[in-house]
Scaffold this motif. Structure first.
Motif, PDB file in Angstrom:
ATOM      1  N   UNK A 184       0.872  -1.219  -0.040  1.00  0.00           N
ATOM      2  CA  UNK A 184       0.120   0.094   0.079  1.00  0.00           C
ATOM      3  C   UNK A 184       0.976   1.429  -0.039  1.00  0.00           C
ATOM      4  N   UNK A 185       0.997   2.013  -1.238  1.00  0.00           N
ATOM      5  CA  UNK A 185       1.750   3.292  -1.436  1.00  0.00           C
ATOM      6  C   UNK A 185       1.082   4.447  -0.914  1.00  0.00           C
ATOM      7  N   UNK A 186       1.353   5.146  -0.088  1.00  0.00           N
ATOM      8  CA  UNK A 186       0.743   6.335   0.415  1.00  0.00           C
ATOM      9  C   UNK A 186       1.739   7.693  -0.048  1.00  0.00           C
ATOM     10  N   UNK A 187       1.459   8.426  -0.855  1.00  0.00           N
ATOM     11  CA  UNK A 187       2.073   9.373  -1.451  1.00  0.00           C
ATOM     12  C   UNK A 187       1.871  10.648  -0.599  1.00  0.00           C
ATOM     13  N   UNK A 188       2.948  10.949   0.259  1.00  0.00           N
ATOM     14  CA  UNK A 188       2.737  12.378   1.062  1.00  0.00           C
ATOM     15  C   UNK A 188       3.601  13.527   0.356  1.00  0.00           C
ATOM     16  N   UNK A 189       4.018  13.230  -0.713  1.00  0.00           N
ATOM     17  CA  UNK A 189       5.014  13.913  -1.459  1.00  0.00           C
ATOM     18  C   UNK A 189       4.134  14.948  -2.184  1.00  0.00           C
ATOM     19  N   UNK A 190       5.165  15.881  -2.983  1.00  0.00           N
ATOM     20  CA  UNK A 190       4.299  17.204  -3.660  1.00  0.00           C
ATOM     21  C   UNK A 190       4.055  16.698  -5.155  1.00  0.00           C
ATOM     22  N   UNK A 191       4.155  15.549  -5.695  1.00  0.00           N
ATOM     23  CA  UNK A 191       3.747  15.190  -7.111  1.00  0.00           C
ATOM     24  C   UNK A 191       3.515  13.815  -7.167  1.00  0.00           C
ATOM     25  N   UNK A 192       2.770  13.594  -8.404  1.00  0.00           N
ATOM     26  CA  UNK A 192       2.257  12.145  -8.701  1.00  0.00           C
ATOM     27  C   UNK A 192       3.430  11.024  -9.085  1.00  0.00           C
ATOM     28  N   UNK A 193       3.255   9.961  -8.544  1.00  0.00           N
ATOM     29  CA  UNK A 193       4.415   8.954  -9.081  1.00  0.00           C
ATOM     30  C   UNK A 193       3.792   7.612  -9.096  1.00  0.00           C
ATOM     31  N   UNK A 194       4.344   6.424  -9.577  1.00  0.00           N
ATOM     32  CA  UNK A 194       3.975   5.150  -9.510  1.00  0.00           C
ATOM     33  C   UNK A 194       5.334   4.456  -9.006  1.00  0.00           C
ATOM     34  N   UNK A 195       4.958   3.292  -8.519  1.00  0.00           N
ATOM     35  CA  UNK A 195       6.192   2.410  -8.278  1.00  0.00           C
ATOM     36  C   UNK A 195       6.261   1.129  -9.005  1.00  0.00           C
ATOM     37  N   UNK A 196       7.565   0.637  -9.639  1.00  0.00           N
ATOM     38  CA  UNK A 196       7.395  -0.519 -10.401  1.00  0.00           C
ATOM     39  C   UNK A 196       8.320  -1.611  -9.697  1.00  0.00           C
TER      40      UNK A 196
END
Length: 580
Positions: free
Chosen positions: A70-82
């Motif tokens: 479960x990836x929680x993005x608390x950063x400033x830009x969108x991303x994916x995990x490969x």
């Protein structure tokens, strides 16, 4: 946050006439992405990392297991995990390729990946897949043999993960954003690192090198990960030979060497025997540089960590440095090393080289530029291409468009050969091929046996090695050579008996590489150069593998919580209509 095995599953594995039952497990991880300050090379910067760690957390599984992350993005830009090198059978929805299999996870949102480990065994890695975010968002994946089974070599006394990385003293993502706007060249790194540290040879880094303590007279397993942004990398340990036993999650025929070379994105499993006089020894690496030799400003950092024996000895003397570490431009050492890679080819780990090729492709990999004529001046934009096509990301992920049969997001006409034939490896200061920008894919029938010859070109005098990578499939690297590929002579040199089974392979500078694979994983899969500079400039395409004849050979249905393309409302309307 971490691994929590549960729900055992019984899986049947068949090899020849042997059948054995393996208990698989399901694991759960939480990845929280957030900014954190780190200091290296006398400077402090904030950077995006997972769970406050750099490198990020290691995922531990056995062959056949499934992991939910479960990836929680608390950063400033969108991303994916490969999940680099993981086949993900019938499950492209969790491949994590931005705008190809999913839209980015936007700030303040989360997404759960289902990572299915089927044939992999050894070391792989995970990383962000959006622009250059993977520079700080990455970590290792350790895949042990199935429960009840052992390595095809004596069980080591212990193991160590060494992640090779790139360090910038500033937020490189901001620079890359500007580069994507202007089309200019990417920055040179400030240092290379091993497990997050530059080591003793860099400013403000003395005595900060990563340390690994060992006992005399043991055999240890080292899991190497090349997580650098652009470079292939040499690695050696002073005074110690390395026994290479695996690559990209597959086993090799063991061989002994004084150094190794990892392509960009590759992983490698090596054994080391601690049979030297107790002391301290540098584990060191440096870039294998294949670009324009007239340019000398590339990063010459000798990244280092320290292998130190337990016991009593003089600890005031400096560690020994590996004399066997090849120089930055040692083409012969790199080539000799690659030619020693051969699959283990045992009863428990068989190989299946495709022999009935149904699709043949000849793909040129080039650096290019587009010249712009303005009223007062001329300027240019750097591009890279495959078969003269420079990839353009669509406004939504292609997997959704393909799965829901939506038109207007891609075309199915990626060519099987380049539009022009010439002396590809000659010194070509100009680019007269006029590359096209587009979103063109290659469609394959399920079960096709595919052969691809990659040909490096020297357009703009900019030939260098490319690390070619295919999502969703591994391939056999049959052969490589220098110069233009000769379709009559060169196939006679192919290794069809025990070629290495890879996820990433080096296309030699001014040379060619031949691979084969079976298109038996339905879905939408990227194929590209792994090097960050070439990828963002367009050295990418997509292979669409169509469904087979039954549900077991068809793409799984999408999960209900796929990230949405928030900036493209038109695609939402199209998806809603197609779902009704």
């Amino acid at each position: 946050m971490g691994v929590a095995p549960a729900y055992p599953l019984l899986l049947l594995f068949l090899t020849g006439i042997s059948i054995w039952v393996v208990e698989a497990e399901v694991h759960y991880y939480d990845f929280v992405l957030a900014e954190k300050n780190f200091t290296r090379l006398c400077k402090t910067k904030s950077m995006l990392v997972v769970n406050g760690q750099f490198p990020g957390p290691t995922i531990y599984v056995h062959k056949g297991d499934t992991v939910f992350v479960n990836v929680h993005n608390h950063g400033d830009y969108g991303l994916t995990i490969h999940w680099h090198g993981v086949k993900q059978p019938r499950n492209p929805w969790s491949d994590g390729s931005a705008y190809i299999t999913q839209c980015p996870i936007e700030p303040g949102h989360n997404f759960t990946y289902e990572v299915v480990f089927s044939e992999e065994e050894g070391t792989l890695w995970w990383h962000a897949n959006s622009d250059w975010t993977r520079n700080t968002v990455h970590g290792a994946i350790v895949i042990y043999p199935p429960h009840g089974f052992s390595y095809p070599f004596p069980t080591p006394a212990g193991e160590q993960i060494l992640i090779l990385g790139t360090w910038f003293t500033y937020d490189v993502n901001k620079v890359i954003k500007e580069i994507l706007r202007t089309g200019k060249d990417v920055p040179i790194s400030d240092a290379y690192i091993i497990n997050g540290q530059p080591g003793d040879f860099c400013a403000c880094s003395k005595e900060m090198a990563y340390r690994w303590q060992v006992d005399y007279g043991k055999t240890y397993l080292i899991r190497l990960v090349n997580a650098l942004m652009n470079e292939e990398f040499f690695f050696a340990i002073a005074g110690h030979d390395l026994i290479v036993v695996g690559i990209d999650g597959s086993y090799l025929k063991p061989f002994t060497t004084s150094y190794v070379m990892l392509s960009n994105g590759q992983t490698m499993d090596v054994l080391v025997k601690t049979n030297q006089s107790p002391g301290r020894y540098y584990m060191a690496g440096r870039q294998y540089y294949t670009d324009n030799l007239f340019f000398t400003g590339y990063d010459k950092t000798n990244a280092s960590a320290i292998l130190e024996y337990r016991g009593k000895y003089d600890r005031l003397s400096s560690p020994f440095f590996p004399k066997t570490l090849p120089s930055y431009t040692d083409y012969d050492s790199a080539t000799r090393f690659r030619k020693r890679l051969k699959s283990l080819a045992s009863k428990e780990h068989p190989i299946d080289v495709p022999r009935n090729v149904t699709t043949q492709m000849y793909i040129t990999a080039s650096m290019d530029k587009i010249v712009h004529n303005f009223s007062a001046y001329m300027d240019y934009t750097l591009l890279s291409s495959l078969n003269n096509i420079s990839w353009v990301n669509p406004s939504t992920d292609l997997l959704q468009a393909y799965y829901r049969n939506l038109s207007g997001f891609y075309t199915s006409d990626f060519p099987d050969e380049p539009p022009y034939y010439f002396d590809f490896v000659a010194d070509l200061t100009d680019d007269s091929t006029h590359p096209l920008k587009g979103t063109k894919v290659k469609v394959l029938e399920y079960g096709e046996e595919v052969e691809i010859v990659f040909q490096s070109t020297n357009l703009l005098n900019a030939s260098n090695e490319h690390s070619m990578y295919i999502h969703g499939h591994k391939f056999y690297a049959l052969g490589e050579g220098y110069g233009n590929f000769n379709s009559t002579r060169d196939p006679e040199t192919y290794n069809l008996v025990d070629p290495p089974y890879l996820g990433t392979a080096s296309l030699p500078v001014k040379g060619w590489l031949t691979i084969r694979f079976k298109a038996n994983n339905p879905g939408v899969w990227a194929m590209h150069c792994q090097e960050g500079r070439h990828l963002i400039w367009g050295m990418n395409t997509v292979l669409i593998v169509k469904n087979g004849s039954n549900p077991e050979t068809s793409i799984r249905t999408p999960p209900p919580n796929m990230p949405s393309c928030a900036n493209y409302p038109s695609i939402h309307r199209a998806l809603e209509v197609s779902a009704e």
